[in-house]
Design an enzyme around this catalytic site. Structure first.
Site, PDB file in Angstrom:
ATOM      1  N   ASN A   1      -4.317   3.838  19.328  1.00 28.87           N
ATOM      2  CA  ASN A   1      -4.561   3.955  17.857  1.00 28.87           C
ATOM      3  C   ASN A   1      -2.870   3.845  17.257  1.00 28.87           C
ATOM      4  O   ASN A   1      -2.492   4.869  17.617  1.00 28.87           O
ATOM      5  CB  ASN A   1      -5.168   5.162  17.257  1.00 28.87           C
ATOM      6  CG  ASN A   1      -5.147   5.073  15.735  1.00 28.87           C
ATOM      7  OD1 ASN A   1      -4.525   4.258  15.103  1.00 28.87           O
ATOM      8  ND2 ASN A   1      -5.394   6.414  15.111  1.00 28.87           N
TER       9      ASN A   1
ATOM     10  N   LYS B   1      -1.875   3.324  14.255  1.00 31.95           N
ATOM     11  CA  LYS B   1      -1.842   3.815  12.936  1.00 31.95           C
ATOM     12  C   LYS B   1      -0.763   2.931  12.064  1.00 31.95           C
ATOM     13  O   LYS B   1      -1.029   1.714  12.543  1.00 31.95           O
ATOM     14  CB  LYS B   1      -1.221   5.294  13.106  1.00 31.95           C
ATOM     15  CG  LYS B   1      -2.077   6.119  14.111  1.00 31.95           C
ATOM     16  CD  LYS B   1      -1.438   7.621  13.882  1.00 31.95           C
ATOM     17  CE  LYS B   1      -2.546   8.514  14.899  1.00 31.95           C
ATOM     18  NZ  LYS B   1      -2.305   9.880  14.615  1.00 31.95           N
TER      19      LYS B   1
ATOM     20  N   GLU C   1     -11.716  14.617  18.039  1.00 36.50           N
ATOM     21  CA  GLU C   1     -10.176  14.930  17.875  1.00 36.50           C
ATOM     22  C   GLU C   1      -9.835  16.104  16.909  1.00 36.50           C
ATOM     23  O   GLU C   1      -9.926  15.815  15.773  1.00 36.50           O
ATOM     24  CB  GLU C   1      -9.598  13.745  17.133  1.00 36.50           C
ATOM     25  CG  GLU C   1      -9.766  12.382  18.036  1.00 36.50           C
ATOM     26  CD  GLU C   1      -8.826  11.470  17.341  1.00 36.50           C
ATOM     27  OE1 GLU C   1      -7.812  10.804  18.074  1.00 36.50           O
ATOM     28  OE2 GLU C   1      -8.688  11.290  16.317  1.00 36.50           O
TER      29      GLU C   1
ATOM     30  N   GLU D   1      -7.153  11.228   9.471  1.00 41.65           N
ATOM     31  CA  GLU D   1      -6.179  10.913   8.351  1.00 41.65           C
ATOM     32  C   GLU D   1      -6.699  10.272   7.300  1.00 41.65           C
ATOM     33  O   GLU D   1      -5.996  10.551   6.221  1.00 41.65           O
ATOM     34  CB  GLU D   1      -4.672  10.097   9.015  1.00 41.65           C
ATOM     35  CG  GLU D   1      -3.959  10.948   9.769  1.00 41.65           C
ATOM     36  CD  GLU D   1      -3.326  10.325  11.410  1.00 41.65           C
ATOM     37  OE1 GLU D   1      -3.546   9.105  11.356  1.00 41.65           O
ATOM     38  OE2 GLU D   1      -2.970  11.094  12.353  1.00 41.65           O
TER      39      GLU D   1
ATOM     40  N   GLY E   1      -0.801  14.477  17.074  1.00 44.64           N
ATOM     41  CA  GLY E   1       0.680  14.489  16.880  1.00 44.64           C
ATOM     42  C   GLY E   1       1.250  15.720  16.892  1.00 44.64           C
ATOM     43  O   GLY E   1       2.341  15.663  16.655  1.00 44.64           O
TER      44      GLY E   1
ATOM     45  N   HIS F   1     -11.226   8.705  10.990  1.00 48.80           N
ATOM     46  CA  HIS F   1     -10.113   9.171  11.592  1.00 48.80           C
ATOM     47  C   HIS F   1      -9.836  10.487  10.474  1.00 48.80           C
ATOM     48  O   HIS F   1      -9.954  10.317   9.354  1.00 48.80           O
ATOM     49  CB  HIS F   1      -9.153   8.153  11.793  1.00 48.80           C
ATOM     50  CG  HIS F   1      -7.990   8.751  12.533  1.00 48.80           C
ATOM     51  ND1 HIS F   1      -7.072   9.675  12.071  1.00 48.80           N
ATOM     52  CD2 HIS F   1      -7.537   8.904  13.972  1.00 48.80           C
ATOM     53  CE1 HIS F   1      -6.130  10.252  12.771  1.00 48.80           C
ATOM     54  NE2 HIS F   1      -6.637   9.497  13.943  1.00 48.80           N
TER      55      HIS F   1
ATOM     56  N   SER G   1      -2.719  14.262  20.984  1.00 47.81           N
ATOM     57  CA  SER G   1      -1.781  14.647  21.841  1.00 47.81           C
ATOM     58  C   SER G   1      -1.876  14.303  23.292  1.00 47.81           C
ATOM     59  O   SER G   1      -1.525  14.860  24.350  1.00 47.81           O
ATOM     60  CB  SER G   1      -1.194  16.023  21.696  1.00 47.81           C
ATOM     61  OG  SER G   1      -0.615  16.100  20.344  1.00 47.81           O
TER      62      SER G   1
HETATM   63  P1  PGA Z   1      -1.959  11.527  18.898  1.00 44.64           P
HETATM   64  O1  PGA Z   1      -2.944  10.799  17.721  1.00 44.64           O
HETATM   65  O2  PGA Z   1      -2.335  10.766  20.240  1.00 44.64           O
HETATM   66  O3  PGA Z   1      -0.563  10.630  18.543  1.00 44.64           O
HETATM   67  O4  PGA Z   1      -2.171  12.931  18.731  1.00 44.64           O
HETATM   68  C1  PGA Z   1      -4.228  10.560  18.221  1.00 44.64           C
HETATM   69  C2  PGA Z   1      -5.196   9.999  16.946  1.00 44.64           C
HETATM   70  O5  PGA Z   1      -4.797  10.374  15.898  1.00 44.64           O
HETATM   71  O6  PGA Z   1      -5.891   9.242  17.233  1.00 44.64           O
END
Ligand code: PGA
Length: 246
Positions: free
Chosen positions: A10, A12, A162, A97, A168, A95, A207
């Protein structure tokens, strides 16, 4: 029951100076190693999707979101129909976000799930608790999963667990905690879809990197990973793919 394993990137809204270089590296790596038992899916920003999915036929691509309608006066949006028409087979829905910044509700997410399924996209449906919801995690997961229609083609459904606080942040739950959450999710899906739930893969995201991927992907109830930051780096992402095959 042997479920499909996935490693999904992903990207983003990150600006990758040379998206072709990263994808080229992943594509060559997959052709070279062949033994990979997992399915690799790349979800770059919409602006790269058409060119990349046309060029790299040996890879699977997905959108990071889709609108709840196929077409219409919805400025700035991209539909599941449009994703399918440029050769995408996957879409991420829900997601954290988007739940957070776009305030996507369960009702809206259900509409997106339905339209993505109608367009025969494989759906990566994201769920997960915030840090202040840790104590009521199971309740949150149940509520988020209630957005899934009770009559649904589960063959096209993938769940990504998640924890929002792990995204992140460099922090991950312990192996036991991930396992427990995945067992809970599996139980909820079993109740909802009965036997049809067995083929739903449940991925972990938050992460994931090349250092922790072997441990995480080695968990019995984890069927793969949704990778954000670490998927922007060719070498890092390829190492994660490799650790899924061990
Ligand atoms: P990350 O993001 O691996 O940077 O923690 C995962 C995600 O948001 O799908």
């Amino acid at each position: 029951m042997k479920r499909n394993k996935y490693v999904i990137a992903n990207w983003k809204m990150n600006i990758t100076k040379s998206p072709h270089k990263v994808i080229d590296g992943v594509s060559k790596h997959l052709l070279k190693t062949k033994k990979n038992s997992c399915r690799v899916v790349l979800c770059p920003p919409f602006t790269h999707l058409a060119t990349l999915s046309t060029k790299y036929k040996n890879l699977d691509f997905g959108g990071q979101d889709c609108h709840q309608h196929n077409e219409g006066a919805f400025t700035g949006s991209v539909s599941a129909y449009m994703l399918k028409s440029i050769g995408c087979n996957y879409v991420i829905i829900g997601h954290s976000e988007r739940r957070n910044y776009q305030k996507e509700s369960n009702h809206e997410l259900r509409m997106k799930l339905i339209v993505a399924e109608e367009n025969k996209l494989k759906i990566v449906f994201c769920i997960g608790e915030k840090l202040n919801q840790l104590k009521i995690r199971d309740k949150i997961l149940k509520k988020q999963l209630s957005a899934l229609p009770s009559s649904f083609n589960t063959k096209n459904l993938i769940i990504a667990y998640e924890p929002v606080w792990a995204i992140g942040s460099g922090k991950t739950p312990s192996v036991d905690e991930i396992d427990r959450a995945h067992i809970k999710i599996r139980n909820i899906l079993n109740q909802k879809y009965k036997r049809k739930s067995t083929n739903i893969s449940i991925l972990y995201g938050g992460s994931v990197n090349s250092k922790n991927s072997s441990n995480i992907l080695g968990i019995k109830n984890v069927d793969g990973a949704l990778v954000g930051g670490a998927s922007l780096d060719k070498k890092e992402f390829c190492k994660i793919i490799d650790s899924s095959s061990r």
